[in-house]
Motif scaffolding. Structure first.
Motif, PDB file in Angstrom:
ATOM      1  N   ILE A  28       0.821  -1.209   0.000  1.00 59.21           N
ATOM      2  CA  ILE A  28       0.000   0.000   0.000  1.00 59.21           C
ATOM      3  C   ILE A  28       0.855   1.259   0.000  1.00 59.21           C
ATOM      4  O   ILE A  28       0.549   2.230  -0.699  1.00 59.21           O
ATOM      5  N   HIS A  52      -6.112  -0.887   0.186  1.00 58.56           N
ATOM      6  CA  HIS A  52      -7.195  -1.237   1.087  1.00 58.56           C
ATOM      7  C   HIS A  52      -6.630  -2.145   2.167  1.00 58.56           C
ATOM      8  O   HIS A  52      -6.224  -3.271   1.887  1.00 58.56           O
ATOM      9  N   TRP A  53      -6.626  -1.645   3.386  1.00 59.24           N
ATOM     10  CA  TRP A  53      -5.983  -2.354   4.475  1.00 59.24           C
ATOM     11  C   TRP A  53      -6.966  -3.185   5.291  1.00 59.24           C
ATOM     12  O   TRP A  53      -6.673  -4.284   5.724  1.00 59.24           O
ATOM     13  N   SER A  56      -7.455  -7.018   4.915  1.00 58.29           N
ATOM     14  CA  SER A  56      -6.258  -7.782   4.525  1.00 58.29           C
ATOM     15  C   SER A  56      -5.665  -8.643   5.627  1.00 58.29           C
ATOM     16  O   SER A  56      -5.328  -9.809   5.389  1.00 58.29           O
ATOM     17  N   HIS A  85     -11.701  -5.540  -1.888  1.00 57.06           N
ATOM     18  CA  HIS A  85     -10.369  -4.972  -2.066  1.00 57.06           C
ATOM     19  C   HIS A  85      -9.352  -5.693  -1.188  1.00 57.06           C
ATOM     20  O   HIS A  85      -8.423  -5.084  -0.667  1.00 57.06           O
ATOM     21  N   SER A 122      -1.754  -1.439  -6.989  1.00 53.54           N
ATOM     22  CA  SER A 122      -2.698  -0.321  -7.002  1.00 53.54           C
ATOM     23  C   SER A 122      -2.030   0.955  -7.495  1.00 53.54           C
ATOM     24  O   SER A 122      -2.209   2.042  -6.934  1.00 53.54           O
ATOM     25  N   SER A 129      -6.530  -3.650  -6.687  1.00 51.31           N
ATOM     26  CA  SER A 129      -6.624  -4.048  -5.289  1.00 51.31           C
ATOM     27  C   SER A 129      -7.587  -5.201  -5.079  1.00 51.31           C
ATOM     28  O   SER A 129      -7.870  -5.576  -3.951  1.00 51.31           O
ATOM     29  N   HIS A 130      -8.125  -5.761  -6.175  1.00 52.27           N
ATOM     30  CA  HIS A 130      -8.900  -7.005  -6.096  1.00 52.27           C
ATOM     31  C   HIS A 130      -8.006  -8.167  -6.516  1.00 52.27           C
ATOM     32  O   HIS A 130      -6.942  -7.973  -7.089  1.00 52.27           O
ATOM     33  N   ILE A 207     -17.355   0.411   4.163  1.00 51.86           N
ATOM     34  CA  ILE A 207     -16.566   1.615   3.887  1.00 51.86           C
ATOM     35  C   ILE A 207     -16.754   2.648   4.993  1.00 51.86           C
ATOM     36  O   ILE A 207     -15.797   3.210   5.513  1.00 51.86           O
ATOM     37  N   HIS A 305     -10.587   1.102   6.662  1.00 48.24           N
ATOM     38  CA  HIS A 305     -11.025   0.406   5.452  1.00 48.24           C
ATOM     39  C   HIS A 305     -10.030   0.562   4.301  1.00 48.24           C
ATOM     40  O   HIS A 305      -9.667  -0.408   3.654  1.00 48.24           O
ATOM     41  N   GLN A 306      -9.610   1.777   4.028  1.00 52.26           N
ATOM     42  CA  GLN A 306      -8.736   1.982   2.876  1.00 52.26           C
ATOM     43  C   GLN A 306      -7.308   2.284   3.332  1.00 52.26           C
ATOM     44  O   GLN A 306      -6.555   1.396   3.704  1.00 52.26           O
TER      45      GLN A 306
END
Length: 787
Positions: A28, A52-53, A56, A85, A122, A129-130, A207, A305-306
């Motif tokens: 990221i 997107h953390w 993960s 993500h 990304s 990120s998918h 989100i 989330h991100q």
């Protein structure tokens, strides 16, 4: 329960997970300094942060524990990441196990390769990120939420030794397709199929909102899944050491339960519906990340989330938090001086194809074998004279599918939402009945066609069926899906996702081609005699046309023999989505098998019996695509030739719709020379089309004679109509077409008024008769081609 993991095992599992989390954060954020050999500075961090953390660390947590069981029990396992993500949490362990570097040698297992791995994530020109097709081990993209479980079951069908583990995001669990797919457990045969072990990852947030399943009581959540027919197991907490022990014990219990279920069923030879295990993993969102940023809670909050830390280049405090975060994983204990995972941890990865990033089931084209196909010609109709015989177009196709099933009893399935009998494909039940592992009643024996060994999959959820089929194809098998035309829209977005997957997969030379997705649209717009307006929608073709033309095909065979020819071609193909439009009711038959093969090979052709312009310049081109439009266009030419003996008509039928595109835009397209030769450069072209008229204009707008192209098609007119009345309301009927020709051919404009009056009067009589008798006039309903 005593701790399952011994101290050294716990240490190793935790070290693997820390390494995965370190690589996830690096993907990221980091642009340089992959191993933190010096203090972190702004130039080390990407200026464009699109990671997107949140999900993960939970994904990598499950992956690491699955690796342990793969080694212990020699499991054949693939992993599907449902959170949209969540790719960083999968990419990291795939890189650690070595599979990523084997496919992408520039992402080598050292500091230099790790940096390339970080840079690409990304980032423009890199990977998303998918879990896209670029991700080794993936068959599930996750860009649109809701399909991880149905994909998993499709992968497990006919794979008796495969364990498929889909990790479901709790935001994803709110979608309709995911909710319905929990019922897939009623369709898994423990004798011949593999197993699916879903892990519902409850980290509490989407989100910017809490998730529903995380905000109901434990009791209610357990009752929900028991009601679905699962046996839920819970792993809950936040302390890594305790969670590792709980996850190891729970996963082991579930895997042993799955083996027990399979062994009992296979030993007895009796397939019943077990209550398969599933896991609810409740862990903090953004687990092991920053607990607070700028006074706001991050770990265990939607804020993780991100990108939990933004503005790194301009905020020294955030830079310090990022460095502390990365160093909290103690990378110096995990990677040697070269940047390679230390040997003690490398030895923990599964070997060869047992690595989930290298499992051939996740690159199904490697396992795919061509279907054993009977000769489709032997199912055709004998057509001695065009336009005399009426027959149900799809019934012989059902017989062909029956025999394909017979010859491919471990690699071919038929899918349909409770409609195979309605769609006249019920011959398949002669070989294999409908798969059914739920309860049965005595009356089911009287035509119910239910069997725990069935290979025909019917469920009134197009979403679930499509997900099963995609999972089945992506793991190397073959299938056929039929549905009512108007309700193919239910899977519009699933079609979109699969088309994008195929497009991207074709760019990955290491991915072998998988079987095409073959979709039959039937019960079509023009034969909704009793269903009415809601069942009249041919617009799925417009959705198909939006996708990459390299992976999409649209066929509109007008009769039995062309349908058989098209179906044979589609079932042999790879890498496409083939959409076939063919109604299930009786229609006139036009072509013998030899002529049908020639016609389908060309994709469109002049029908000489319906044309009288050979050796001369036509006054008008009458073109058509689709069964009812073809019949009405043919009838219109008869009316015109009766009224105007000298009128020169060229009749063209289109079976491959993409033939209308330029060859520069689609591999099936016609060259400009060929198109102009067929459709002329200056004569009126009346095109009678099955779908919405605008679609033909989209295909042909670049053509020389586009200004003279006049398309008739469905115009959202109609309800409970006879076929002729519906055709009249939408102006695709023979009378409207003939009138249109009179209006557009200059020589007829001056002399055609009386003919137009008679045609309009006949049209009125047809509608009057339909409203009085409820059927079309016999001379219309039973019309045959006179020439």
């Amino acid at each position: 329960m005593p701790d399952l993991l011994q101290p050294d095992e716990l240490r190793d599992v935790d070290a693997w997970w820390r390494a995965a989390n370190y690589l996830t954060v690096g993907q990221i954020y980091l642009h340089q300094n992959p191993l933190l050999r010096e203090p972190l500075r702004p130039e080390h961090v990407k200026r464009r942060l699109l990671g997107h953390w949140g999900a993960s660390p939970g994904l990598s947590f499950a992956y690491v524990h699955l690796n342990r069981l793969i080694n212990k029990y020699d499991l054949d396992t693939i992993f599907l990441a449902g959170p949209g993500h969540g790719a960083p949490g999968v990419l990291a362990p795939v890189y650690l196990e070595g599979a990523y570097s084997e496919i992408y040698p520039n992402k080598s297992e050292d500091a230099e390769g790790m940096l390339e791995f970080f840079k690409e994530f990304s980032f423009p020109g890199g990977i998303g990120s998918h879990c896209t097709p670029e991700t080794p081990g993936s068959i599930h993209e996750g860009g649109e939420l809701g399909y991880s479980v149905s994909h998993a079951f499709g992968a497990a069908f006919d794979n008796p030794d495969l364990l498929v583990v889909p990790m479901v995001g709790d935001g994803e669990a709110e979608t309709g397709p995911l909710a319905t797919s929990w019922h897939s457990n009623k369709f898994l045969n423990p004798i011949r199929d593999g197993a699916v072990l879903p892990i519902l990852h409850l980290n509490g947030y989407k989100i910017n909102n809490p998730t529903l399943l995380s905000r109901i009581s434990h009791e209610e959540l357990e009752q929900l899944f028991r009601g679905y027919g699962w046996t839920p197991h819970f792993v809950e907490g936040h302390e890594p050491a305790l969670m590792h022990q709980a996850m190891a014990a729970t996963l082991e219990e579930c895997v042993l339960d799955i083996r027990r279920i399979q062994q009992q069923a296979r030993a007895s030879g009796t397939a019943t519906r077990p209550r398969w295990p599933m896991i609810v993993l409740r862990s903090p969102k953004g687990w092991t990340g920053p607990r607070e940023v700028d006074g706001h809670k991050v770990e265990g909050s939607w804020r993780s989330h991100q990108v939990p830390l933004s503005g790194i280049h301009d905020n020294p405090m955030h830079m310090k938090q990022l460095e502390d975060w990365l160093r909290s994983y103690r990378p110096e204990e995990l990677f040697d001086a070269r940047g390679q995972l230390i040997s003690a941890l490398r030895a923990l990865a599964p070997k060869g194809a047992r690595r989930m990033g290298a499992n051939p089931h996740a690159n199904g084209g490697l396992l795919r074998k061509p279907l054993r196909m009977p000769d489709f010609r032997s199912y055709g109709l004998k057509v001695e004279k065009p336009g005399q015989l009426a027959a149900e177009n799809t019934r012989p196709l059902g017989q062909l599918l029956r025999d394909i099933m017979r010859e491919n009893m471990t690699s071919f399935r038929v899918f349909g939402p409770d409609e195979n009998t309605s769609n006249k494909l019920d011959a398949v039940y002669e070989v294999s009945q409908k798969l059914w592992l739920a309860d049965t009643l005595p009356e089911d024996a009287d035509g119910g066609q239910l069997s725990p060994d069935g290979r025909v999959l019917e469920m009134l959820s197009e979403h679930t069926l499509e997900g099963w089929l995609e999972g089945y194809l992506l793991t190397g098998r073959h299938g056929f899906f039929s549905t009512y035309e108007a309700f193919a829209h239910v899977i519009d977005s699933m079609f979109n996702m699969h088309a994008k997957w195929l497009t991207s997969s074709a760019e990955q030379k290491w991915r072998a081609p998988v079987s095409s997705l073959n979709l039959l649209l039937t019960s079509t717009v023009w034969r909704q005699d009793h269903n009415g307006f809601t069942h009249q929608d041919p617009g799925f073709l417009d959705v198909v046309l939006n996708k990459d033309p390299s992976v999409c095909r649209i066929y509109l065979p007008p009769d039995v023999n062309t349908l058989l020819c098209v179906a044979d071609h589609c079932l042999r193909s790879t890498g496409y989505i083939n959409v076939i439009v063919s109604d299930k009711q009786k229609h006139l038959q036009y072509m013998n098998m030899e002529a049908a093969i020639a016609h389908c090979t060309k994709g469109l052709s002049i029908w000489h019996r319906a044309s009288n312009d050979e050796g001369a310049e036509p006054d008008v081109v009458m073109a058509c695509a689709g069964d009812i439009p073809t019949k009405e266009a043919l009838a219109a030419t008869v009316l015109l030739r009766d009224h105007f003996k000298d009128l020169k008509i060229r009749f063209i039928n289109v079976v491959d719709l993409y033939k209308l595109m330029p060859d520069t835009e689609h591999p099936h397209g016609l060259s400009t020379r060929d198109f102009d030769s067929l459709f002329t450069t200056d004569k009126p072209v009346i095109f009678n089309f099955h779908g919405y008229p605008q679609l033909i204009h989209r295909l042909t707008y670049r053509r020389t004679n586009h200004a003279n192209l006049h398309v008739r098609g469905y115009k959202e007119k109609g309800n409970i109509n006879t076929p002729m009345d519906l055709a009249i309301q939408n102006q695709i009927d023979r009378f409207s077409l003939a009138i249109d020709v009179i209006d557009r051919v200059p020589s007829l404009q001056r002399i055609g008024a009386h003919a137009k009056e008679r045609l309009r009067n006949a049209q009125i009589e047809c509608q009057k008769y339909a409203y009085e008798h409820g059927t079309d006039k016999p001379e219309v309903d039973q019309w045959t081609w006179p020439y």
